[in-house]
Enzyme design. Structure first.
Site, PDB file in Angstrom:
ATOM      1  N   ASP A  22     -13.177 -28.135 -25.550  1.00  0.00           N
ATOM      2  CA  ASP A  22     -14.287 -28.223 -26.503  1.00  0.00           C
ATOM      3  C   ASP A  22     -15.352 -27.151 -26.292  1.00  0.00           C
ATOM      4  OD1 ASP A  22     -13.017 -30.461 -27.562  1.00  0.00           O
ATOM      5  OD2 ASP A  22     -14.073 -31.827 -26.211  1.00  0.00           O
ATOM      6  N   GLU A  23     -14.936 -26.000 -25.814  1.00  0.00           N
ATOM      7  CA  GLU A  23     -15.891 -24.908 -25.565  1.00  0.00           C
ATOM      8  C   GLU A  23     -16.319 -24.228 -26.862  1.00  0.00           C
ATOM      9  OE1 GLU A  23     -12.862 -25.140 -24.240  1.00  0.00           O
ATOM     10  OE2 GLU A  23     -12.987 -25.115 -22.039  1.00  0.00           O
ATOM     11  N   LYS A  25     -13.564 -23.008 -28.951  1.00  0.00           N
ATOM     12  CA  LYS A  25     -12.453 -22.044 -29.118  1.00  0.00           C
ATOM     13  C   LYS A  25     -12.116 -21.841 -30.592  1.00  0.00           C
ATOM     14  CE  LYS A  25      -9.974 -24.856 -26.716  1.00  0.00           C
ATOM     15  NZ  LYS A  25     -10.988 -25.788 -26.237  1.00  0.00           N
ATOM     16  N   GLY A  26     -12.085 -22.962 -31.345  1.00  0.00           N
ATOM     17  CA  GLY A  26     -11.723 -22.885 -32.759  1.00  0.00           C
ATOM     18  C   GLY A  26     -12.696 -21.983 -33.502  1.00  0.00           C
ATOM     19  N   ALA A  48      -5.895 -31.799 -29.147  1.00  0.00           N
ATOM     20  CA  ALA A  48      -6.919 -30.794 -29.436  1.00  0.00           C
ATOM     21  C   ALA A  48      -7.645 -31.145 -30.724  1.00  0.00           C
ATOM     22  CB  ALA A  48      -6.265 -29.421 -29.576  1.00  0.00           C
ATOM     23  N   GLY A  49      -8.909 -30.751 -30.789  1.00  0.00           N
ATOM     24  CA  GLY A  49      -9.677 -30.847 -32.030  1.00  0.00           C
ATOM     25  C   GLY A  49     -10.548 -29.617 -32.099  1.00  0.00           C
ATOM     26  N   HIS A  50     -10.235 -28.712 -33.010  1.00  0.00           N
ATOM     27  CA  HIS A  50     -10.940 -27.429 -33.094  1.00  0.00           C
ATOM     28  C   HIS A  50     -11.724 -27.394 -34.408  1.00  0.00           C
ATOM     29  CE1 HIS A  50      -7.652 -25.575 -30.276  1.00  0.00           C
ATOM     30  NE2 HIS A  50      -8.357 -26.528 -29.711  1.00  0.00           N
ATOM     31  N   THR A 137      -6.341 -38.920 -24.791  1.00  0.00           N
ATOM     32  CA  THR A 137      -6.659 -39.062 -26.208  1.00  0.00           C
ATOM     33  C   THR A 137      -5.743 -40.089 -26.879  1.00  0.00           C
ATOM     34  OG1 THR A 137      -5.167 -37.254 -26.750  1.00  0.00           O
ATOM     35  CG2 THR A 137      -7.472 -36.678 -26.375  1.00  0.00           C
ATOM     36  N   GLN A 230      -7.266 -27.214 -25.215  1.00  0.00           N
ATOM     37  CA  GLN A 230      -7.849 -27.811 -24.012  1.00  0.00           C
ATOM     38  C   GLN A 230      -8.607 -26.717 -23.244  1.00  0.00           C
ATOM     39  OE1 GLN A 230      -4.220 -28.730 -24.677  1.00  0.00           O
ATOM     40  NE2 GLN A 230      -5.357 -30.118 -25.966  1.00  0.00           N
ATOM     41  N   ARG A 311     -19.282 -37.101 -25.136  1.00  0.00           N
ATOM     42  CA  ARG A 311     -18.871 -36.197 -24.061  1.00  0.00           C
ATOM     43  C   ARG A 311     -19.881 -36.264 -22.928  1.00  0.00           C
ATOM     44  NH1 ARG A 311     -17.870 -31.397 -28.412  1.00  0.00           N
ATOM     45  NH2 ARG A 311     -15.843 -32.086 -29.185  1.00  0.00           N
ATOM     46  N   LYS A 337     -22.860 -22.065 -27.958  1.00  0.00           N
ATOM     47  CA  LYS A 337     -23.847 -23.148 -27.954  1.00  0.00           C
ATOM     48  C   LYS A 337     -25.104 -22.844 -27.147  1.00  0.00           C
ATOM     49  CE  LYS A 337     -22.043 -27.229 -29.133  1.00  0.00           C
ATOM     50  NZ  LYS A 337     -21.253 -28.475 -29.239  1.00  0.00           N
ATOM     51  N   ASP A 339     -27.763 -21.937 -28.414  1.00  0.00           N
ATOM     52  CA  ASP A 339     -28.852 -22.499 -29.228  1.00  0.00           C
ATOM     53  C   ASP A 339     -29.219 -23.923 -28.798  1.00  0.00           C
ATOM     54  OD1 ASP A 339     -26.122 -22.810 -30.364  1.00  0.00           O
ATOM     55  OD2 ASP A 339     -27.121 -24.216 -31.710  1.00  0.00           O
TER      56      ASP A 339
END
Ligand code: GDP
Ligand code: IMO
Ligand code: MG
Length: 427
Positions: A22-23, A25-26, A48-50, A137, A230, A311, A337, A339
């Site tokens: 969750d960095e 990447k998407g 994964a969730g992008h 998950t 991941q 998270r 992120k 910001d």
């Protein structure tokens, strides 16, 4: 020597996460993908969730590579992935529904199928672990990779022979039933077979010979961008085992997951959040349990894309960061992120681990009594989301980015300042 001259082919650039997933990447892949001909996923599945935001459109991708909202690239789901047929069809439908040409999506014949019984086993396995549950998950990822290694899985290539697939499903559900024990809600064999056959007309047109596909692209000089899923610290071999996923998420996994050699890899770009998060159980040395952790979660909207779970949040961990630089052979990093940190009075980086008096490395992450060395930085109050060059950031933010760059030891080539595609600052 009179040998053959070297092979003339282009190299694939890799973008992967260097924390616990969750960095962003998407979001980073989407920004870069307009310059590439192919964007390829090499591992994982719909764990994964992008998330990608373009204008007022926001989509969350689980298996289709994150270049899909750019018109140029083809999207390749590589042989190292594990893919739910139902999930894939739903995602293709979602994309077609917003006007995307999904004929550009190709799936390697070497990718493995995730069946509904894998998800049932995943959930049963978690329940059996009780307090030691991994916090997966629940998508069946572990059991699908287990079947691959046990030579009991089904590849996308094999889906072309439905009778053989039905036999394999029967073997898995009936012959191996005793191994699985009693799993509540285990799907019935005839339902799994029927479900699989129902999806075939939608899935098979996307299946390609994966090795020919990726090598053909590289040999024709196409530009290939490889997208990790991941994060490094969730790698099955080099992460915080056993609190990891079941695939190799590090740069070496790109070779295995696409069937290319190390000489075919060009740049390796690590994506890191300006702080750290983790979803699921396991060691997280810099985790914050106070109001600052809560603030990061709220301001950063740190809730899982796949499961909606909050998270866990903490300071940037440079010990973990340097470990990730090593195991991936990173060429550079992209920070996301930043910001989210606006408005904090002080910001810390974990610069060292200690066990007693002795300095320790990342392998000590889960040890009881681990102590942390923190370096503190002044915060900044300005909102920075509309800034487009790193030089234009407030001085305190620049100092923080510079400190992260020195701590990692690789250049930070871009800083993301918002979820939207254009919210990125370059040098
Ligand atoms: P991935 O799994 O690495 O692709 O990351 P996720 O999409 O699961 O999580 C990252 C979240 O942060 C998503 O909701 C993104 O829209 C969002 N995001 C990405 N980059 C930035 C950024 O620079 N600033 C902010 N505020 N949000 C971002
Ligand atoms: P993206 O690609 C964050 C975590 C789970 C759990 C562990 C094992 O969006 O960054 P699994 O279902 O894979 O067996 O779960 O790994 N996990 C992720 N955490 N981002 C992800 O993907 C993840 N994929 C798996 O929360 O701790
Ligand atoms: Mg994610």
């Amino acid at each position: 020597m009179n040998g053959a001259k070297g092979r003339d082919m282009s190299q694939a650039d890799v973008v992967l996460g260097i924390q616990w997933g969750d960095e962003g990447k998407g979001r980073v892949v989407d920004s870069f993908a307009g310059e590439y001909d192919v964007v390829a996923r090499f591992g994982g599945g719909d764990n994964a969730g992008h998330t990608i935001v373009v204008g007022d459109r926001k989509i969350a991708l689980r298996i289709v590579p994150s270049g899909v909202l750019q018109a140029r690239p083809e999207l390749f789901i590589g042989g190292g992935t594990v893919v739910s047929l139902e999930g894939l069809v739903a995602e293709l439908d979602m994309l077609a529904g917003i006007g995307v040409d999904v004929s550009r999506v190709k799936v390697s014949d070497r990718a493995h199928v995730v069946f509904s019984y894998h998800a049932a086993l995943d959930r049963a396995g978690e329940a059996a672990r009780g307090d030691a549950a991994l916090g997966t998950t629940g998508r069946g990822i572990g059991p699908a990779y287990t079947d691959k290694a046990a030579r009991a899985g089904v590849t996308f290539g094999e889906l072309r022979k439905p009778e053989a697939v039905a036999d394999r499903i029967r073997y898995n559900l009936v012959a191996r039933g005793a191994q699985f024990g009693r799993v509540e809600s285990m799907p019935r064999e005839e339902d799994v077979v029927a479900e699989t056959i129902r999806h075939l007309p939608r899935v098979l047109p996307h299946v390609v010979d994966g090795v020919s596909y990726i090598h053909g692209a590289l040999e024709r000089g196409k530009r290939v961008l490889v997208e990790g899923a991941q994060g490094t610290l969730l790698d099955v071999g080099y992460g915080t085992y056993p609190y990891v996923t079941s695939s190799h998420t590090i740069a070496g996994g790109a070779c295995i997951g696409l069937g290319i050699g190390p000489t075919a890899i060009g740049r390796v770009v690590g994506v890191a959040k300006a702080y750290c998060t983790r979803v699921g159980a396991g060691p997280f040395p810099s985790e914050l349990f106070d109001a600052i952790g809560e603030r990061l979660r709220e301001r950063g909207a740190e809730f899982g894309t796949v499961t909606g779970r909050p998270r866990r949040c903490g300071w940037f961990d440079a010990v973990a960061g340097r470990y990730a630089v090593r195991v991936n052979g990173l060429s550079s990093a992209v920070l996301t992120k930043l910001d989210v940190l606006s408005g904090l009075e002080r910001i810390a980086i974990v610069t060292g681990y200690r066990l007693g008096a002795a300095p320790a490395g990342f392998e000590a992450a889960g040890e009881p009594g681990l102590a942390l060395d923190l370096e503190w930085f002044e915060g900044w109050s300005e909102e920075i989301g509309s800034i487009r060059t790193i030089a234009a950031l407030p001085a305190a933010a620049r100092a923080y980015v510079g400190a992260l760059e020195r701590a990692l030891g690789v250049p930070i080539e871009a800083v993301s300042l918002g979820p939207e595609r254009s919210a990125i600052a370059l040098p």
